[in-house]
Design a protein around this motif. Structure first.
Motif, mmCIF file in Angstrom:
data_model
loop_
_atom_site.group_PDB
_atom_site.id
_atom_site.type_symbol
_atom_site.label_atom_id
_atom_site.label_comp_id
_atom_site.label_asym_id
_atom_site.label_seq_id
_atom_site.Cartn_x
_atom_site.Cartn_y
_atom_site.Cartn_z
ATOM 1 N N ILE A 94 3.710 4.747 6.226
ATOM 2 C CA ILE A 94 3.908 3.637 6.571
ATOM 3 C C ILE A 94 2.045 4.099 6.908
ATOM 4 O O ILE A 94 1.382 2.667 6.728
ATOM 5 C CB ILE A 94 3.731 3.937 7.680
ATOM 6 C CG1 ILE A 94 6.373 3.348 8.544
ATOM 7 C CG2 ILE A 94 3.189 3.492 9.695
ATOM 8 C CD1 ILE A 94 5.948 2.073 7.980
ATOM 9 N N CYS A 95 1.662 5.457 7.190
ATOM 10 C CA CYS A 95 0.696 5.861 6.939
ATOM 11 C C CYS A 95 -0.481 5.012 5.908
ATOM 12 O O CYS A 95 -1.664 4.686 6.102
ATOM 13 C CB CYS A 95 -0.436 7.102 7.458
ATOM 14 S SG CYS A 95 -0.121 7.890 9.119
ATOM 15 N N VAL A 96 -0.051 4.878 4.458
ATOM 16 C CA VAL A 96 -0.920 4.625 3.428
ATOM 17 C C VAL A 96 -0.569 3.084 3.363
ATOM 18 O O VAL A 96 -2.205 2.550 3.244
ATOM 19 C CB VAL A 96 -0.667 5.502 2.527
ATOM 20 C CG1 VAL A 96 -1.268 4.546 0.628
ATOM 21 C CG2 VAL A 96 0.093 6.693 2.018
ATOM 22 N N THR A 97 0.605 2.702 3.709
ATOM 23 C CA THR A 97 0.470 1.396 3.823
ATOM 24 C C THR A 97 -0.528 0.377 5.079
ATOM 25 O O THR A 97 -1.225 -1.054 4.669
ATOM 26 C CB THR A 97 1.626 0.379 4.059
ATOM 27 O OG1 THR A 97 2.542 1.352 2.906
ATOM 28 C CG2 THR A 97 2.271 -0.980 3.942
ATOM 29 N N TYR A 98 -0.108 0.471 5.998
ATOM 30 C CA TYR A 98 -0.958 0.265 7.415
ATOM 31 C C TYR A 98 -2.294 0.525 7.671
ATOM 32 O O TYR A 98 -2.982 0.301 8.747
ATOM 33 C CB TYR A 98 0.397 -0.174 8.168
ATOM 34 C CG TYR A 98 1.245 -0.861 7.703
ATOM 35 C CD1 TYR A 98 1.535 -2.687 7.616
ATOM 36 C CD2 TYR A 98 2.543 -0.175 8.157
ATOM 37 C CE1 TYR A 98 2.268 -3.134 7.138
ATOM 38 C CE2 TYR A 98 3.983 -0.943 7.364
ATOM 39 C CZ TYR A 98 3.631 -1.810 6.988
ATOM 40 O OH TYR A 98 4.803 -3.053 6.790
ATOM 41 N N THR A 148 9.490 2.497 -5.983
ATOM 42 C CA THR A 148 8.768 1.347 -6.248
ATOM 43 C C THR A 148 9.514 0.550 -6.481
ATOM 44 O O THR A 148 10.114 -0.380 -6.466
ATOM 45 C CB THR A 148 7.451 1.129 -7.663
ATOM 46 O OG1 THR A 148 6.369 2.053 -7.059
ATOM 47 C CG2 THR A 148 7.223 -0.358 -7.738
ATOM 48 N N ASP A 149 10.679 0.864 -7.914
ATOM 49 C CA ASP A 149 11.561 0.161 -8.349
ATOM 50 C C ASP A 149 12.709 0.133 -6.949
ATOM 51 O O ASP A 149 12.518 -1.449 -6.786
ATOM 52 C CB ASP A 149 12.270 1.079 -9.094
ATOM 53 C CG ASP A 149 13.618 0.184 -9.878
ATOM 54 O OD1 ASP A 149 13.450 -0.935 -10.445
ATOM 55 O OD2 ASP A 149 14.464 0.858 -10.076
ATOM 56 N N VAL A 175 3.819 -4.476 -6.966
ATOM 57 C CA VAL A 175 3.712 -3.193 -7.797
ATOM 58 C C VAL A 175 2.765 -2.770 -8.191
ATOM 59 O O VAL A 175 2.853 -2.222 -8.317
ATOM 60 C CB VAL A 175 4.710 -3.386 -9.656
ATOM 61 C CG1 VAL A 175 4.400 -2.046 -10.362
ATOM 62 C CG2 VAL A 175 6.111 -3.858 -9.705
ATOM 63 N N ALA A 176 1.251 -4.252 -8.674
ATOM 64 C CA ALA A 176 -0.222 -4.172 -8.658
ATOM 65 C C ALA A 176 -0.135 -2.606 -7.532
ATOM 66 O O ALA A 176 -1.327 -1.675 -7.697
ATOM 67 C CB ALA A 176 -0.399 -4.701 -8.702
ATOM 68 N N GLU A 177 -0.098 -3.416 -6.038
ATOM 69 C CA GLU A 177 -0.649 -2.987 -4.662
ATOM 70 C C GLU A 177 -0.751 -1.328 -4.640
ATOM 71 O O GLU A 177 -1.097 -0.485 -4.424
ATOM 72 C CB GLU A 177 -0.018 -3.662 -3.424
ATOM 73 C CG GLU A 177 -0.588 -5.563 -3.744
ATOM 74 C CD GLU A 177 -0.817 -5.772 -2.140
ATOM 75 O OE1 GLU A 177 -0.122 -4.831 -1.209
ATOM 76 O OE2 GLU A 177 -0.927 -6.890 -2.384
ATOM 77 N N TRP A 178 1.041 -1.407 -4.879
ATOM 78 C CA TRP A 178 1.989 0.186 -4.766
ATOM 79 C C TRP A 178 0.994 0.787 -5.328
ATOM 80 O O TRP A 178 1.425 2.468 -5.855
ATOM 81 C CB TRP A 178 3.284 0.302 -3.909
ATOM 82 C CG TRP A 178 3.976 1.332 -3.452
ATOM 83 C CD1 TRP A 178 4.715 2.565 -3.825
ATOM 84 C CD2 TRP A 178 3.741 1.299 -2.201
ATOM 85 N NE1 TRP A 178 4.476 3.078 -3.111
ATOM 86 C CE2 TRP A 178 4.223 2.988 -2.318
ATOM 87 C CE3 TRP A 178 2.394 1.316 -1.220
ATOM 88 C CZ2 TRP A 178 3.935 3.536 -0.832
ATOM 89 C CZ3 TRP A 178 2.086 1.948 -0.161
ATOM 90 C CH2 TRP A 178 3.336 2.973 0.102
#
Length: 305
Positions: A94-98, A148-149, A175-178
């Protein structure tokens, strides 16, 4: 009942029955937009209820790498505190994403400090003795690929728009974003397309680097029936069966699991809708709402600068 279910879900996902511990509220702080675009592929996938299945699927797939499995067996507290371990992983995602880039880096450093002591030895898929460290970029790559998968597959299966899953920009965009998260965890060249992701995962299988053994069977047995009671336990067993259903046959065979003969994909769609309704029934705010507060503040500051 809905409030009780909501509390259990939020405790599992954030470590807090209200869903707003200090680290979630900190998503509103920071001085930049973070690593990922608002409502982009990563935001969309990680806000989906399909993540409830994806987390189980990721753990199953990760367990097939004997190096990753050795770290779990030797150092993890998953049997004593499964929800605590889950909440710690969710916190990082969550912290990495948002979060802002500063918060993402701080959380990554927190994980790295824990990983710094995780080391030992294992027998690899070819029978050779090897040393491992949780901060080894090679092991980090496998964990990143499996994560990711799992999240991509489950979004495509149970995403809000049905079997295809509406991801902004499509699967390749996610995939590219993560891949940015993979680089934070020292993965040198994470995949940037869905096809490359699949090739990289299958490469581990083809090279004989994965295996199922007694340790894997122990983890599978625990993941199949963790200490959850009542409705939560019944719901979890459905999610486990759903996670198994999305795994290709060679990986199921190594794990020693079989697809259910029941229509678990359809049943899971209903269960995720129920869980989503339960989470929306309270007064708490989702993580991305706190992140939007930060973005709106930054926009306002830019207009008045």
């Amino acid at each position: 009942m809905a409030q009780r279910l909501r509390g259990r879900l939020l405790t599992a996902l954030s470590g807090d029955a209200d869903g707003s511990p200090a680290w979630v509220r900190e998503l509103a702080e920071g001085d930049d937009a973070g690593h990922f675009a608002e409502d982009g592929a990563a935001w969309t996938v990680h806000a989906s209820m399909a993540t409830l299945v994806a987390g189980i699927r990721a753990l199953l797939l990760q367990a097939l790498h004997p190096g990753a499995m050795a770290g779990v067996h030797d150092w993890s507290s998953y049997q004593r505190d499964p929800l605590g371990r889950l909440a710690g992983t969710v916190r990082w995602v969550i912290c990495v994403t948002y979060g802002s880039t500063e918060q993402a880096q701080r959380e990554t450093a927190r994980v790295a400090r824990f990983h710094a002591r995780v080391e030992g030895s294992y027998v690899d898929g070819r029978g050779a003795d090897r040393e491992y460290s949780a901060n080894d970029p090679g092991l980090a790559e496998w964990v990143h690929l499996a994560f990711t998968d799992a999240f991509l597959t489950c979004q495509q299966t149970w995403g809000r728009s049905g079997p295809r899953g509406r991801i902004p920009g499509g699967p390749d965009a996610y995939v590219a974003e993560w891949a940015a998260a993979g680089r934070l965890m020292r993965v040198a060249e994470p995949p940037t397309t869905a096809a490359e992701l699949r090739r990289r995962i299958d490469g581990y299988l083809e090279r004989g680097e994965l295996r199922g053994d007694e340790r894997v069977r122990e983890v599978v047995a625990f993941l199949r029936r963790p200490p959850l009671r009542g409705v939560a336990g019944v719901g979890y067993r459905l999610l486990f069966a759903a996670a198994v259903a999305t795994l290709p046959r060679p990986y199921r065979r190594l794990l020693g699991v079989r697809r259910s003969v029941l229509p678990v994909v359809t049943a899971t769609r209903l269960a995720l809708a129920l869980a989503g309704s339960a989470l929306a029934s309270g007064d708490g705010r989702p993580a991305h709402a706190w992140a939007r507060d930060r973005l709106r503040r930054l926009e306002a500051d830019a207009r008045t600068a």
